[in-house]
Design a protein around this motif. Sequence first.
Motif, PDB file in Angstrom:
ATOM      1  N   LEU A 131      53.003  42.298  48.503  1.00 31.21           N
ATOM      2  CA  LEU A 131      51.938  43.069  47.860  1.00 31.21           C
ATOM      3  C   LEU A 131      50.645  42.277  47.890  1.00 31.21           C
ATOM      4  O   LEU A 131      50.646  41.063  47.738  1.00 31.21           O
ATOM      5  N   PRO A 132      49.525  42.987  48.063  1.00 31.01           N
ATOM      6  CA  PRO A 132      48.250  42.269  48.014  1.00 31.01           C
ATOM      7  C   PRO A 132      48.000  41.787  46.583  1.00 31.01           C
ATOM      8  O   PRO A 132      48.554  42.316  45.621  1.00 31.01           O
ATOM      9  N   THR A 133      47.171  40.802  46.459  1.00 33.44           N
ATOM     10  CA  THR A 133      46.882  40.290  45.122  1.00 33.44           C
ATOM     11  C   THR A 133      46.171  41.375  44.316  1.00 33.44           C
ATOM     12  O   THR A 133      45.438  42.198  44.866  1.00 33.44           O
ATOM     13  N   THR A 134      46.437  41.351  43.050  1.00 30.15           N
ATOM     14  CA  THR A 134      45.832  42.366  42.185  1.00 30.15           C
ATOM     15  C   THR A 134      44.368  42.040  41.940  1.00 30.15           C
ATOM     16  O   THR A 134      43.945  40.889  42.019  1.00 30.15           O
ATOM     17  N   ASN A 135      43.620  43.075  41.666  1.00 31.15           N
ATOM     18  CA  ASN A 135      42.205  42.896  41.362  1.00 31.15           C
ATOM     19  C   ASN A 135      42.062  42.305  39.975  1.00 31.15           C
ATOM     20  O   ASN A 135      42.744  42.703  39.039  1.00 31.15           O
ATOM     21  N   THR A 136      41.173  41.360  39.853  1.00 36.06           N
ATOM     22  CA  THR A 136      40.880  40.806  38.545  1.00 36.06           C
ATOM     23  C   THR A 136      39.380  40.829  38.335  1.00 36.06           C
ATOM     24  O   THR A 136      38.604  40.745  39.282  1.00 36.06           O
ATOM     25  N   VAL A 137      39.016  40.960  37.107  1.00 35.36           N
ATOM     26  CA  VAL A 137      37.600  40.966  36.747  1.00 35.36           C
ATOM     27  C   VAL A 137      37.403  39.911  35.680  1.00 35.36           C
ATOM     28  O   VAL A 137      38.109  39.895  34.673  1.00 35.36           O
ATOM     29  N   GLU A 138      36.463  39.031  35.937  1.00 35.81           N
ATOM     30  CA  GLU A 138      36.144  38.008  34.955  1.00 35.81           C
ATOM     31  C   GLU A 138      35.303  38.637  33.861  1.00 35.81           C
ATOM     32  O   GLU A 138      34.338  39.343  34.128  1.00 35.81           O
ATOM     33  N   MET A 139      35.672  38.387  32.635  1.00 39.84           N
ATOM     34  CA  MET A 139      34.918  38.914  31.503  1.00 39.84           C
ATOM     35  C   MET A 139      33.716  38.015  31.274  1.00 39.84           C
ATOM     36  O   MET A 139      33.865  36.821  31.068  1.00 39.84           O
ATOM     37  N   SER A 140      32.544  38.592  31.328  1.00 31.77           N
ATOM     38  CA  SER A 140      31.342  37.802  31.073  1.00 31.77           C
ATOM     39  C   SER A 140      30.943  37.963  29.617  1.00 31.77           C
ATOM     40  O   SER A 140      31.191  38.992  28.994  1.00 31.77           O
ATOM     41  N   ALA A 141      30.323  36.945  29.105  1.00 29.94           N
ATOM     42  CA  ALA A 141      29.879  36.989  27.711  1.00 29.94           C
ATOM     43  C   ALA A 141      28.726  37.974  27.603  1.00 29.94           C
ATOM     44  O   ALA A 141      27.863  38.040  28.487  1.00 29.94           O
TER      45      ALA A 141
END
Length: 185
Positions: free
Chosen positions: A47-57
């Motif tokens: 499986l391709p790596t899952t999408n992640t989103v960095e939480m910005s302050a």
Amino acid sequence: MRRILTCLLLTLALPASAQIYKYTDASGNTVFTDQPPEGQAAQSIELPTTNTVEMSAPSAPTSDSREAEQTAPYGTLQLTDLPSDEALRANNGTFSVSVNLEPRLATGHRLRLLLDGQPYGQPSNVPRLQLTNIDRGEHSLAVEVLSGDESIQRSAAVTFTVQRVNTGSPALRPPPPPPKPKPAT
């Protein structure tokens, strides 16, 4: 406590990253499973790596974004039914004004009058508002739109004069009755 909760959540997430297998069953159907089948040739699926989103302050709002938030929700907000060139005649000081408002008043918004810069009466969702026992003389009147207890928009103030006739004035009293003739003796 927070660390224990984080470890527990990571432990629960481990099976979600388990290996996936694909094979074709005896009926010719393609089957995907997380358990390799016994006695079947199974292909391992990467499986391709899952999408992640960095939480910005969150950043502090800039003056431009504050101005955009404060734009008026109503294109038209003005008082009507007030005379502009002459005095408003209201002998008992009671009269009503209309509010011209476009678009229509939104749910949760209310209208409140400001008489001489001070809140007057109870907020209402009706665009016809009444004033009672207003003193004679010059006044300013505006209307504001409230969302809860917060004022979100205010109309321009209109200056007008209330004229109240004093019915106790000698000029307005009816003439006295004529004297009764004296009886002849």
